[in-house]
Structure formats: C-alpha cells, structure tokens
Write an enzyme that holds these catalytic residues in place. Structure first.
Site, short mmCIF file in Angstrom:
data_model
loop_
_atom_site.label_atom_id
_atom_site.label_comp_id
_atom_site.label_asym_id
_atom_site.label_seq_id
_atom_site.Cartn_x
_atom_site.Cartn_y
_atom_site.Cartn_z
CE LYS A 1 -2.26 0.40 3.63
NZ LYS A 1 -2.98 -0.18 4.75
CB THR B 1 5.21 -0.03 -2.39
OG1 THR B 1 5.87 -0.55 -1.25
CG2 THR B 1 6.13 -0.11 -3.58
NE ARG C 1 -0.57 5.13 9.02
CZ ARG C 1 -0.96 3.90 9.30
NH1 ARG C 1 -1.27 3.57 10.55
NH2 ARG C 1 -1.03 2.98 8.37
CE LYS D 1 4.43 -1.83 9.60
NZ LYS D 1 5.27 -0.66 9.34
CB ALA E 1 -4.65 1.17 11.69
CG PHE F 1 -5.23 -2.44 9.68
CD1 PHE F 1 -3.96 -3.00 9.80
CD2 PHE F 1 -5.88 -2.06 10.85
CE1 PHE F 1 -3.36 -3.18 11.05
CE2 PHE F 1 -5.28 -2.23 12.10
CZ PHE F 1 -4.03 -2.78 12.18
CG PHE G 1 4.62 -9.83 -5.97
CD1 PHE G 1 3.73 -8.80 -5.66
CD2 PHE G 1 5.54 -10.23 -5.01
CE1 PHE G 1 3.76 -8.19 -4.42
CE2 PHE G 1 5.57 -9.62 -3.76
CZ PHE G 1 4.69 -8.60 -3.47
CD1 TRP H 1 8.86 -3.03 -4.05
CD2 TRP H 1 9.67 -4.42 -5.60
NE1 TRP H 1 9.81 -3.79 -3.44
CE2 TRP H 1 10.33 -4.66 -4.37
CE3 TRP H 1 10.01 -5.18 -6.71
CZ2 TRP H 1 11.31 -5.63 -4.24
CZ3 TRP H 1 10.99 -6.16 -6.59
CH2 TRP H 1 11.63 -6.37 -5.35
#
Lengths: 556, 556
Positions: free
Chosen positions: B71, B73, B94, B105, B273, B301, B381, B409
């Site tokens: 998200k 990215t 954020r 993470k 969140a 999320f 991907f 990406w």
C-alpha cells in the site's frame, strides 16, 4: 529586570551557520536542527584530529546551597568575556533534562544576560539526544526480557537482572515496579524500576566515548545481569550493542548553539553528577579544543564531587589536561555555609560570611591538589555589601589565590572582563601540572580512601565485609584499574547534607558499590541517592503553556 | 535486485530547500532537520488558509495477509508517477514507530524503487515527533500520580485511573505492571501498564488537531480517571494540558521529505489503526492540499478498517472531501484470501485467485458506498502469471471498475504511469459524491451496527447490557455525536482472523467500549487488541548495526 525567558526571547540570534563559520566549520559540515541549532558532522570531527588543542578552563564551585551559585551563568559569562577581549573561545556545557524542567529546577542554559539560546529548545527536546539515550536504554531492557522470554540461552538469573529502564521525566511512581504481570504471554514477573534518563549508564557511555566504535565497545561491555553461578552477562552476549549504537548514531555528534552575545556553545550530553561523572561529552570538549583557543566547561555540583570527577574520570580517560580552574562562589551561599538562615541572606553578616569562607578555602585547596591553577569568581548579587566583598577578597587573597567580582548575570560579557583577563594569564603562564589524584594501579578501596581523606577530609571510610570483598572480586576480574565515581550528597563535604562549611573528622559510610563496566568506573554510593526524582506539590508544569502569540511561557 | 536500503543509499537526494521550493515554500519557512528533512513553520501554515485545495486521493487495500500488499509502495509510486506526467503532486503518509522497526515489520517508507528517503531517518528517530508524543503522554501520567500523591484535590479514585504510560518500543513486559511500590514516598501502589506510543490518545489528538489551540483544547478534554461518584476527571482538571501542548509544539508542524525521484512527501503523525484512526495528520494533509494539485495519502490496514476510518473520522472531522480512491491488491494476497497455502503462492492457481477476488470485490463496493470513485491497482510480483492477471482484470472490470497493473516497486514512476493517468481522469471527472457512512446524530449503537452490517456484512452486533448502557450514558453526557472507531482484527471482515475472503452472516462481538474524548471518537473493541507488541524470538534488532563505513545495516 526582565526574566530569563524575556531576555532570551529578545535576543537577536545569528544563523547557526554564521556561528559555525566563526569557528571555521563549513556549512556543509553543520547538520542543522532548525536555523539556530546544528550538529557537527561525523566526518568533520575526524578531520580535526591533527590540529593543536586550545586551553581548557574548568568552571567549578563551592558546595551548592539553595541560594544558588551561578556556575553555568559564570561559564557563559566567562566564555562571552573571553570573546569580548578578542580571544577565540567556546563554551561546553551539558544538555538539560526534561524532568527537572517540569519539576522545580531552573533552566539549564544560564541566566540573566549570560545565557545560551534558544533557551526553550535547550530546556525541551533540543536535538533529541536524550530521547535517543532513553530509546537505546529501553531497547536493551526489552531485549533482555525478550531473551529470557524465548529461550534464555544465556541462562540469565531472572532475579539478578541489574539493568533498569529510564524515562526523561520526574516520576516517583516508576521507582519501584513489578513488570510482566498478566500471564505467560507477558513474560516472567520481576521487580525492577525506572531511573531518570540522565542516570542511565548509556548516558555516561555516550559522554565518555571517543567515537562510534568506542561507543559500541562500551555498550557491549555493560553488565546487564548475572547467571546463577554469579558470572556476569554482558550487553553484547544478547546482541543488543549494534542496534543501540544505531539509535545513538546522531546523538554522538556534538550540538552547536550560541550565547546571547552570539558566541559558540557546544551543548552535549548530560550524565548525572552522582552515580555518573556529571560532565558534558568528551567528543564535544575535544572538538571545541580543536576549534577554539579557549574552551570553558563546567562540572556538576561543588568542586568536591564535580571537579574531582572531571579530573579523575573525564580528564584521565580522555587524556585532557586542564589549564586553569575557576571556583565560583556567592556571598549569599557562603553565608548559608557559615550558618546563616535562608531568610536572612539579604542582611550583611560578616561573621557568618567569614565562617562560611572555610568552605571556599577547602575547595580552592582541593582543586590545587590536582595541579591546576585557580581563580575565584564572586558571582555578584545586588544584596552583597562592600564590606562583605572586601572580606571575601581578603580571605581568598590570603590563600594565595586571585579573586574577581563578576556581574555577568546583569551585564553580560562586560561583567566578566576582568575574570577573562585573569583566566587568560593563568592559562598561559603554563603553571598547570595537572595529574589525577590517584594512579590507575592503586587498589579500589585505597582509591576510595584517597578521595575521602584528601578531598572530603574524612577521618575514615566505613565499609562492611560484603562491600570490601565485592571490590576485591572486581579487582580479580580485571576491573581494578577503573577510577571511582562517588555518589554522595552534594550539600556537604561529608555524607550528611546538614553538615555545611568545611567539616573534618567525619566518616564516609559506603552503602553500596556498583560496577559501570561500560562507562568504565566503579560507583560508590554513600547515603541515599535518588535516581528518579519526583514532582513537587506545585510542579513548574502547571505554569508552562503557550501564550496568545504561540510563545512558551513558564520556563525559567 | 538490490535491497531497499541499498536502493535508498544509492539515491541522489536533493537539498530539502529545493523540494520545498518546488511547492513554493520559501526556505525561511522550512525548519531544517539535517539537510534532507524539514518542518513547515507554523506561520507559513497559517498563510495558506485562503488558497484552493488540490485533489485528494486515498490509497487503500484489500484485507492484509502475510503476503503483503504494498500500500505504501503504491502510494509512493503513484505520487512519483503523477509528477512524472507533469502534475504537481505530494504524498502524505504516517511516520514509523521504533517498536516494529526493531521487531519484525519492514520499514514504513515504501520499498524497491518506490521509497521515501532518507529511509534510515524515517525508520529511526526522524524529527522527534514520536518522542514528543511519548513525553507528553508520560508527563500527564506523572502529573496524575503526583496530583494524587500530594493532595488529590480532584478526588481521583486511585482504582479508576484510565490513563496509561507509553513507550515507542515493543516491550511485552510493560503491558501489565504494578507501580509505586516501595513505601510512602513512592506513592499509592496501582495496577497499570504501558502501550506503544502510536496507541496513545495523544497521538490521535495530534493527528486530528487543526492547530495548537485545537490541540490544547483536545488534550484538556482527555478523560484521565474517574471519581468515586463515577464523574470523569479531565486532563485540564489537573492542569496538564498547557505543558503537554508546549512539549508538542514542534511535533505539530508537518515534516517534508522526498521520494527516490525527488518528489515531495509529507510524513507526519502515526496513530494506531485499531484503537485509533490510522491516518497521517490533518495538518499535513491540509497543507499538502494547499501546496499541490494532487495529494496521495493512505490509510491503515484494509479498506474495511482503514478507508472507513479515513472517511468517517478524519474526513468527517477535518472537512476533507476525497476525489478518488485506489484499492491495492496483489495476486498473491488474493490467492491467500482464496484459501491458498502460504508456500504455494508462486504457483499459478486460478481457482483460488478467483475465489479470493471476492475479498477485493467487497472492498471496492465498500469504498463506493462512500460516494468515492475507485480504481484498482494490481501491485505486480514477478511470480504473477499472465492468466492470473487476465482473470483479476476481468473480475474487476465486471464490477464496473477500472483496473491497472503497476510495477512501481521494480520500475519507480514508470511502473505507475497508467495508474496516474486513470487517477487524474477519475479525480477530474468530478464524480465524487463523498459522504460519511452515517450521520453524526445517529445513536452510538446504531452507528456501530451500520458499520458492522454495511462494511463488514455482519448479521448482527453482540453487546451485553453493560456495554449498551455505557453507550447510553455517553449519549446523555453529550458524546453521542462522536464517530465510531472500531478496533478489530484487520485480517478478516469478521472478528475472526482466520475467516478470509468475503464472509457473510457472522456476528461482531463487542468486548469493550472506550471514550477517547480528546481525540473525539468512541473506540469499540471487538476481540483481542494488542496495544503493546512484543519482540519476536529473533528480533530485527539483532541484525541492525553500523558497518565499517558507519552506515546503518539491517533496516529493511
């Protein structure tokens, strides 16, 4: 007269790049934090290695009292005055802690017309160094508990974790706590607590490290716990030293700010002056010495604790050789030391002043024991009478020491010109024969006795067998070469805060000894030492607020 | 391909004053933090009030899985692509928390060739905003305990203190603790605990406040405890709101950084969140809208939680009107949602993909319920097969929604040009008819039911009498107009994290309700919500270190 914050707000600050330029620091090597604060880049610090050092001047003081001495104010006033008489001089002091700022202590940026600015930033988050120390300290705490939670491959004895958490806050409720309640997924319940950030060994390490490599080595050396067989577990045994170093990377770079008179001040680090050595960082002091002809720095508390640690810990470890020392005294504080009541300080009282002068005399003698030439600065208050000033001058001169009355608080550099001239003369006469009080190879208990007898003038040191055998054990483990860091009341040469003046023949009782293996000293605790203050009944926080213009009120 | 940190390190950053200049921000109004980060001055923010707003684009996503959606990215890639096609676009995301950074993470600055830099700073202390939130939160905690310690003139019931402390650290040992042990001078023993800083109500308040005046009002509105008569005690009742505002003064100013392609990114605030609304600050979003023609922002999320709160809390409260939304999906994550095993995601599997598409379809429908036009971005991907791509495209198009495959990406802005064009078209068609899901004057329980039924597609909401009467009581006390903030597992539309895809007919059980009176929402907790994470058995901290060049390794 205007309040400190009004004076600070009325100041005309120069862009920090101009302050840097005055020391020959290229703008590209100043990492800005706002327009009036900057860190020196790591690369620039390295580039300075081959330059000659300037003269190092220590500002220390008589035994502190509630009347105040004005040590930081004198440090700033002297720095400004040295610049005023044409010398290239920098100031090196410690950063301020948030805890006392919201409690009851005054600001840590000087006062009156001898201040470092921006004072609001100095007293609040500044460049985030203390927050970085808090994070690094508490990451280690979390990693210790996490290590035990998963597999405890280091066999840490859960009862013998010695690492505590920290917060940059006066919060008595956190002094003694029980953690990991609530069941299996929260870990093993343990008794522990929080200290204030300035009491963290990480803070002492940051301030004694030469560079990031040295920092990581020292962090790795921290003893975090013991196993059942009493063998120590080090920070590096659980692999926390690398991440802690990363958290402290920027915090290791000294901060440059300015005085009200636009002279350079390095404000960096802030270890407690009781369980740590209470001086600004070695990195900042060394950088300032490379960039200036005179560096004025200060040590915590009175000369018995602050100057002793500055000489025996910081200078010894960092290879610094101070050229002169200023001992700050006020007539009010000497009267208190001589037995005057606090509400009588505005009244001339030659008898009590003369009696209190013994305290000043003792501190002068002590500093001279380290081979460092001394000048006394009388920080002038409007209530001081001519007779009192004459009496104190006569007393000091009789000890063979020069003495100057200073009015930098009211007058800025103009009030400390004579002090600056005396300091220059003293530093340039080349009479400093600095040497620490004791050698590295003296036994640990003998080192303690040396300080107690020669500095505190105690009759003896009281320590039970447990403490003596702990010291023996550390000597066997290879820690015998470390210097001593005594945590004692700052309000007396003795361990009794009520015993003012210049007591003799007292005993120094050792309550506890602690090994700060990363910082590199043995902490000797004599009496009750508070490592987490509380807030008073009317904390300063109640009056701190933004006014209609968005300016900060209530800091002082 | 290079790692994220290698790509970030190889980037050529522009001085932040140049990035600011591209948005028309004068250098004097950028408060620098290093050469590549700056805060916008408070004065400059005020000067923007009368400018028109740009278009607001929300990036949200399908139900998150361990396969990742990308998200952030996509947010960064879209922002870069908008600039690449000649639009003046900014990104709003954020700030990152230290806790997950040392846990497990990934970094919070995007990834691959769609990153915000300097990524090391983004993931470490950044400009100190989170530390300021920690300090303000914990000053309030210390002032509560101090108020009780001295006189407790507010008659706080010591058993009913609801304010907890925070640390920006994953530290399970602090979840449940007992404080003030050790006797009278340490206060009254109490059960309490620490949350992670992003879970602090102070963080939510910082992110929803319009300015410092609003901030102080909201801080004052925080309910810190109750009296024996159950009446609430507010933060302002103990006088902590002023000092907290002072601590947060700088933290209220949005931070400007840049993407790898030197486009502007505002990175500011970071509320959880779950128990909070999970969006960047209102101040940053509003500033970006004044300074840019397009602002790309993201919510936490999946769209059921993140977008719903963005619309119903942030947009409602701040008067924002989003012009378009991007729903991000990956083929891998949809296959997981369709029942594929995690180790089989590299294998083409049309059946499970098709089944998983129901999850995507549900999120598309949900976002459209708010009147906001949608485009779907398939974050590509290398393992995605042509057949799978065709299948998902067909599925989305059948819902009447446009869909684009993106490769930002791997390719940076070039990989998101088509998405950028579609977003521009969608935003400029003027078809957005944004409205929150429910009106302010609906009853609190009805609001909860509306979200549960229309967004989660639940059959019913389970709540015992105690919870229903608590909601009634808040309505009587004047809190009935507040929006709802549901804290629920993000891994399912239901309250059961194992129930993937697009479940129907489930029940949403309310475990607890909390009033965040300062932030201005009612938190409805459905299931176990963790507000203080723990570290994993091999935390990332073990590999984070400085290499020989002094560069940071191990962040990802």
């Amino acid at each position: 007269m205007a309040t400190d914050i009004e004076i600070a707000r009325a100041a005309t600050l120069k862009p920090i790049v101009e302050i840097g330029a005055s020391l020959g620091i290229p703008a590209t090597h100043l990492v800005p934090y706002g327009h009036d604060k900057a860190k020196l880049s790591a690369g620039f610090l390295k580039s300075l290695a081959d330059r000659p050092d300037g003269k190092l001047i220590l500002v220390t003081a008589i035994t502190p009292t509630s009347a105040g001495e004005g040590k930081t104010t004198t440090t700033v006033g002297l720095g400004d005055a040295l610049n005023a008489i044409g010398k290239k001089a920098s100031i090196c002091i410690r950063e301020a802690s948030l805890g006392p700022c919201f409690g009851m202590k005054g600001g840590a940026a000087g006062g009156g017309y001898a201040q470092i600015v921006p004072m609001e930033d100095m007293n609040l988050h500044f460049t985030g160094d203390f927050h970085a120390v808090t994070s690094a300290n508490n990451l280690l705490a979390a990693m210790i508990d996490n290590h035990i939670y998963w597999e405890n491959t280091q066999n840490i004895d859960v009862r013998r974790i010695v690492w505590r958490r920290v917060a940059d806050m006066n919060d008595r409720s956190l002094r003694q706590i029980t953690t990991s309640l609530g069941g299996v997924s929260n870990g093993f319940p343990a008794e522990t607590g929080f200290d204030i950030t300035v009491a963290s060994e990480v803070m002492a390490i940051l301030c004694l490290s030469e560079d990031l490599t040295d920092l990581q080595k020292r962090l790795g050396d921290i003893i975090i716990a013991y196993r059942r067989d009493r063998s120590p577990v080090f920070c590096r045994d659980i692999g926390a030293d690398g991440a802690m170093t990363v958290l402290l990377k920027n915090a290791m770079q000294p901060n440059l700010v300015q005085t009200l008179e636009n002279n350079p001040a390095f404000v960096h680090g802030g270890p407690f002056a009781n369980i740590a050595h209470g001086c600004n960082s070695v990195v900042a002091t060394k950088a300032a010495l490379k960039l200036s002809d005179y560096v004025v720095t200060e040590a915590g508390f009175g000369a018995d604790l602050g100057a002793e640690k500055f000489f025996d810990i910081k200078c010894r470890k960092a290879g610094l050789t101070p050229d002169a020392a200023v001992v700050v005294a006020t007539i009010r504080a000497l009267k208190l030391n001589g037995g005057a009541a606090k509400d009588q300080l505005d009244q001339p009282d030659l008898a009590r002043l003369t009696s209190g002068c013994a305290n000043l005399g003792r501190h002068i003698e002590n500093v001279k024991q380290f081979g460092v030439p001394v000048v006394v600065a009388i920080n002038h208050f409007t209530s001081d009478s001519e007779e009192e000033i004459a009496a104190i001058k006569a007393y000091v001169e009789a000890t063979g020491t020069e003495v100057v009355v200073c009015t930098h608080w009211a007058d800025g550099s103009k009030g400390a010109l004579e002090l600056a001239e005396k300091v220059v003369t003293l530093a340039n006469e080349g009479n400093s024969q600095f040497a620490p009080l004791y050698s590295d190879d003296l036994g640990l208990f003998d080192k303690i006795e040396t300080i107690a007898k020669r500095i505190y003038r105690a009759e003896d040191v009281l320590a039970d067998t447990k403490i003596r055998s702990q010291l023996d054990q550390w000597e066997q483990q290879g820690y015998g070469h470390l210097p001593i860091c005594i945590a004692k009341t700052p309000y007396s040469f003795s361990a009794d805060p009520e015993l003012r003046g210049a007591p003799n023949g007292h005993s120094i009782p050792i309550r506890e000894v602690r090994l700060s293996a990363g910082a590199g000293f043995i902490v000797v605790i004599c009496g009750e030492i508070m490592t987490m203050p509380g807030l008073p009944s009317k904390p300063a926080a109640l009056s701190i607020h933004l006014n209609e213009k968005g300016e900060i009120e209530g800091l002082f």
